[in-house]
Design an enzyme around this catalytic site. Structure first.
Site, mmCIF file in Angstrom:
data_model
loop_
_atom_site.group_PDB
_atom_site.id
_atom_site.type_symbol
_atom_site.label_atom_id
_atom_site.label_comp_id
_atom_site.label_asym_id
_atom_site.label_seq_id
_atom_site.Cartn_x
_atom_site.Cartn_y
_atom_site.Cartn_z
ATOM 1 N N ASP A 219 0.866 -1.174 0.000
ATOM 2 C CA ASP A 219 0.000 0.000 0.000
ATOM 3 C C ASP A 219 0.900 1.220 0.000
ATOM 4 O OD1 ASP A 219 -2.159 1.702 0.128
ATOM 5 O OD2 ASP A 219 -2.825 1.095 2.124
ATOM 6 N N HIS A 220 0.435 2.270 -0.614
ATOM 7 C CA HIS A 220 1.145 3.546 -0.539
ATOM 8 C C HIS A 220 0.876 4.198 0.815
ATOM 9 C CE1 HIS A 220 0.869 3.818 -5.212
ATOM 10 N NE2 HIS A 220 1.940 3.153 -4.834
ATOM 11 N N TRP A 371 -4.813 4.222 0.569
ATOM 12 C CA TRP A 371 -5.946 3.398 0.090
ATOM 13 C C TRP A 371 -5.649 2.787 -1.280
ATOM 14 C CZ3 TRP A 371 -6.751 8.222 2.382
ATOM 15 C CH2 TRP A 371 -7.270 8.173 3.684
ATOM 16 N N HIS A 372 -4.426 2.287 -1.422
ATOM 17 C CA HIS A 372 -3.995 1.679 -2.680
ATOM 18 C C HIS A 372 -3.506 0.252 -2.434
ATOM 19 C CE1 HIS A 372 -3.112 6.022 -4.265
ATOM 20 N NE2 HIS A 372 -4.402 5.727 -4.267
ATOM 21 N N GLU A 373 -4.332 -0.561 -1.771
ATOM 22 C CA GLU A 373 -3.941 -1.932 -1.426
ATOM 23 C C GLU A 373 -3.785 -2.765 -2.693
ATOM 24 O OE1 GLU A 373 -6.724 -0.440 -0.292
ATOM 25 O OE2 GLU A 373 -6.623 -0.340 1.881
#
Length: 433
Positions: A219-220, A371-373
């Site tokens: 994730d980021h 929120w970049h899983e």
């Protein structure tokens, strides 16, 4: 925070359209052993599907496609001021952050957005709504998939709850799983496909041992920090985040690993909001890490689909990520305190000048998800790969995965557009089958 709606995450996201860096797709192609995933091919897909509303650029952008993309329209004046401030510290300005800029060391630009006439354009509006009348398409809403059905080593369909009843839907040819980087691996594990030890611990009978399911979680990281009080408050516009830059935390890196966003409201973490007196009229530059070294994993709690996953994110477990974020904070402070932005800043609210130890503590307190899983059913050829270059699940016939979980490495920037590419590649693969 998940998009429990038709259109998924694109229905609830910040509408930022970032295509990713050239190196991302070339890495995917190398991992998959398939040139169809490389940058040149992916760029051709982007050009085919886009309806680009900015300055025409035939080498990089397409027009007339089904996906509306535009630079943030009539942005808040602090957005172009941030471009000028970034240029003052050596980060070059670009008209478009999805063109030539993402083939080199980075730069700063007004953000691309998926907004048309003041309204969100999610991926369902681009892809699904125009074909809803097709006879070979059925969309079930409020349907929750529980697990896959298997016959030996072949996927035969799914079990689901719908309208108060448990049902089965069979698949004559294939099942394509597109439930995202959390629920796709969860459904595989609930179906007995995954790490043997973890499945047995959760009480799930092992149908096929596949060690990489739920591993390689990425994730980021976005920091709720770097905030200035407005001199004269300006109303937020578009998606509240109209300027971004990509840059390297270390000049020796092959490609950018940082993506801070200017946010036109106060953006804090729970911890930093308690530590600082945050004025209501404030703007932020949120430091972002988009090539993290840390990796996590997912774990089933039980065989019951209603039980939530345990997400072992392991954020900032690799010291390199903390070091990179410290550099990101330094860059954001330099830009925010530049002369070009002084007209919009009464004072710097946070973090201010800090010692190295204080700065590391600030980074850890400010850390949030972007929120970049991604990455939990990764594409590749090693022992931890879950799908091959055709997105077929290793060892199971008639089953593919097509979503952000298949990324071998998370892309440089917001992940909505790269997930579109995964869907487009899935369509190409099926047409060739």
């Amino acid at each position: 925070a998940m998009g429990r709606a038709i259109g998924g995450g694109s229905s609830i996201n910040v509408m930022a359209y970032a295509r990713g860096h050239k190196s991302d797709y070339d890495h995917w192609a190398a991992e998959a052993g398939d040139a169809a995933w490389n940058y040149d091919h992916v760029l051709a897909i982007y050009k085919r599907i886009e309806d680009w509303q900015g300055t025409p650029d035939p080498a990089y952008r397409g027009q007339g496609g089904n996906v509306w993309v535009q630079p943030a329209k009539d942005p808040n004046p602090i957005a172009p001021a941030m471009k000028r401030a970034a240029a003052a510290i050596g980060i070059p300005s670009f008209e478009d952050h999805n063109g030539a800029m993402m083939e080199g060391p980075g730069g700063c630009a007004i953000a691309n957005t998926s907004i048309k006439d003041g309204r969100r354009r999610n991926m369902a509006s681009h892809y699904l709504h125009p074909v809803m009348q097709r006879k070979n398409l059925t969309v079930l809403t409020r349907a929750e998939v529980l697990r896959l059905t298997l016959s030996g080593k072949r996927a035969t369909g799914v079990e689901l709850n719908w309208q108060g009843r448990q049902r089965r839907i069979g698949a004559r040819r294939e099942v394509i799983l597109s439930a995202g980087a959390l629920n796709s691996p969860k459904l595989l594990m609930l179906s007995g496909i995954g790490d043997e030890t973890m499945l047995r611990r959760a009480g799930v009978p092992v149908r096929h041992a596949l060690a990489g399911v739920g591993r390689n979680f990425m994730d980021h990281i976005l920091l709720g920090g770097c905030l200035w009080e407005y001199n004269t408050p300006e109303a937020p516009r578009n998606n509240l985040a109209e300027c971004t830059f990509f840059w390297k935390s270390d000049s020796k890196l092959a490609s950018p690993d940082l993506q801070p966003f200017q946010i036109e409201i106060p953006f804090t973490s729970e911890a930093t909001a308690k530590q600082y007196q945050v004025p209501q009229a404030a703007w932020s530059i949120a430091p972002g890490l988009v090539q993290p070294k840390s990796r996590g994993h997912l774990e089933l709690q039980s065989a019951d689909p209603r039980d939530r996953l345990k997400i072992h994110a392991n954020f900032l477990s690799d010291p390199a990520d903390v070091k990179a974020l410290v550099r990101a904070v330094e860059l954001c402070r330099e830009i925010g305190n530049e002369a070009e932005l002084r007209a919009y800043a009464k004072r710097e609210v946070m973090p201010g000048p800090l010692s190295p130890k204080q700065m590391e503590s600030f980074v850890r307190d400010a850390a949030l998800t972007y929120w970049h899983e991604t990455g939990t059913c990764k594409m590749g050829r090693d022992q931890m790969a879950v799908v091959d270059s055709q997105l077929r699940v290793y060892g199971i016939d008639g089953l593919r995965v097509a979503d952000g979980s298949i990324m071998p490495r998370v892309t440089t920037g917001n992940t909505m557009a790269p997930c579109m590419i995964i869907g487009e590649r899935m369509a190409e693969i099926l047409k060739q089958a």
